[in-house]
Design a protein around this motif. Structure first.
Motif, short mmCIF file in Angstrom:
data_model
loop_
_atom_site.label_atom_id
_atom_site.label_comp_id
_atom_site.label_asym_id
_atom_site.label_seq_id
_atom_site.Cartn_x
_atom_site.Cartn_y
_atom_site.Cartn_z
N GLU A 121 62.52 25.37 3.06
CA GLU A 121 62.11 24.86 4.38
C GLU A 121 61.82 23.37 4.24
N ARG A 122 62.38 22.59 5.17
CA ARG A 122 62.12 21.15 5.21
C ARG A 122 60.83 20.88 5.99
N GLU A 123 60.39 19.64 5.97
CA GLU A 123 59.16 19.25 6.67
C GLU A 123 59.25 19.46 8.17
N ASP A 124 60.46 19.37 8.73
CA ASP A 124 60.63 19.56 10.18
C ASP A 124 60.73 21.03 10.58
N GLY A 125 60.60 21.95 9.60
CA GLY A 125 60.66 23.38 9.88
C GLY A 125 62.04 23.99 9.75
N SER A 126 63.07 23.17 9.61
CA SER A 126 64.42 23.72 9.44
C SER A 126 64.56 24.29 8.02
N THR A 127 65.48 25.23 7.87
CA THR A 127 65.70 25.85 6.56
C THR A 127 67.14 25.64 6.11
N PHE A 128 67.34 25.77 4.81
CA PHE A 128 68.68 25.71 4.25
C PHE A 128 68.73 26.54 2.97
N GLU A 129 69.93 26.93 2.59
CA GLU A 129 70.16 27.71 1.37
C GLU A 129 70.64 26.76 0.28
N ALA A 130 70.01 26.81 -0.86
CA ALA A 130 70.46 26.05 -2.03
C ALA A 130 71.04 27.05 -3.03
N ALA A 131 72.23 26.74 -3.53
CA ALA A 131 72.90 27.63 -4.46
C ALA A 131 72.24 27.62 -5.83
N ILE A 132 72.14 28.81 -6.42
CA ILE A 132 71.78 28.97 -7.82
C ILE A 132 73.11 29.18 -8.54
N PRO A 133 73.47 28.30 -9.46
CA PRO A 133 74.81 28.42 -10.06
C PRO A 133 74.99 29.73 -10.82
N LEU A 134 76.20 30.23 -10.82
CA LEU A 134 76.52 31.40 -11.62
C LEU A 134 76.31 31.03 -13.09
N PHE A 135 75.55 31.87 -13.80
CA PHE A 135 75.34 31.64 -15.23
C PHE A 135 75.53 32.93 -15.99
N HIS A 136 75.89 32.77 -17.26
CA HIS A 136 76.24 33.91 -18.09
C HIS A 136 75.05 34.36 -18.93
N LEU A 137 74.98 35.68 -19.13
CA LEU A 137 74.00 36.30 -19.99
C LEU A 137 74.81 36.99 -21.09
N ARG A 138 74.65 36.56 -22.33
CA ARG A 138 75.42 37.14 -23.44
C ARG A 138 74.51 37.43 -24.61
#
Length: 127
Positions: free
Chosen positions: A106-123
């Motif tokens: 959420e931004r200061e003006d109340g609007s929202t946005f989605e931020a990507a979490i990059p695909l990462f590998h678990l090995r």
């Protein structure tokens, strides 16, 4: 260790993951991974992390979704130029898999946005 990074709307998410053999049980197909997240706000104002949405895939074809408020019990605010870090874990039923997802901010003006979490590998790397 490999770092996975992605930037969306001025928010950069970086991830590193590690296999913890001493917390895993190979015979019971329980593979313990810890991941470290860094979030940097290079936007013009403060953002607040409201929600997380994870997609978790393992090599046996199992897919999981995890969704909820904040991260590790917090909904942190990150000032312009600021950073936030946390770590968490995931247990897979196979030697390898991937995770990816989004954070809702959420931004200061109340609007929202989605931020990507990059695909990462678990090995799993056994000693």
């Amino acid at each position: 260790m490999l770092t996975y990074t992605q930037t969306t709307s001025g928010v950069t998410v970086s991830v590193q993951s590690y296999f913890l053999e001493d917390r895993s049980n190979i015979l019971q197909k329980s593979f313990f991974f810890v991941y470290f997240i860094g979030i940097e706000n290079s936007g013009p104002g403060t953002v607040r992390l409201l929600r997380r949405h994870w997609y978790i895939h393992d090599s046996t074809g199992n897919d999981y979704e995890v969704e909820g408020e904040g991260v590790v019990g917090e909904q942190p605010s990150i000032d312009a130029g600021g950073q936030y870090q946390y770590n968490s874990f995931c247990i897979l039923k196979s030697f390898e898999g991937t995770m990816e997802g989004t954070y809702t901010f959420e931004r200061e003006d109340g609007s929202t946005f989605e931020a990507a979490i990059p695909l990462f590998h678990l090995r799993a790397r056994l000693n």
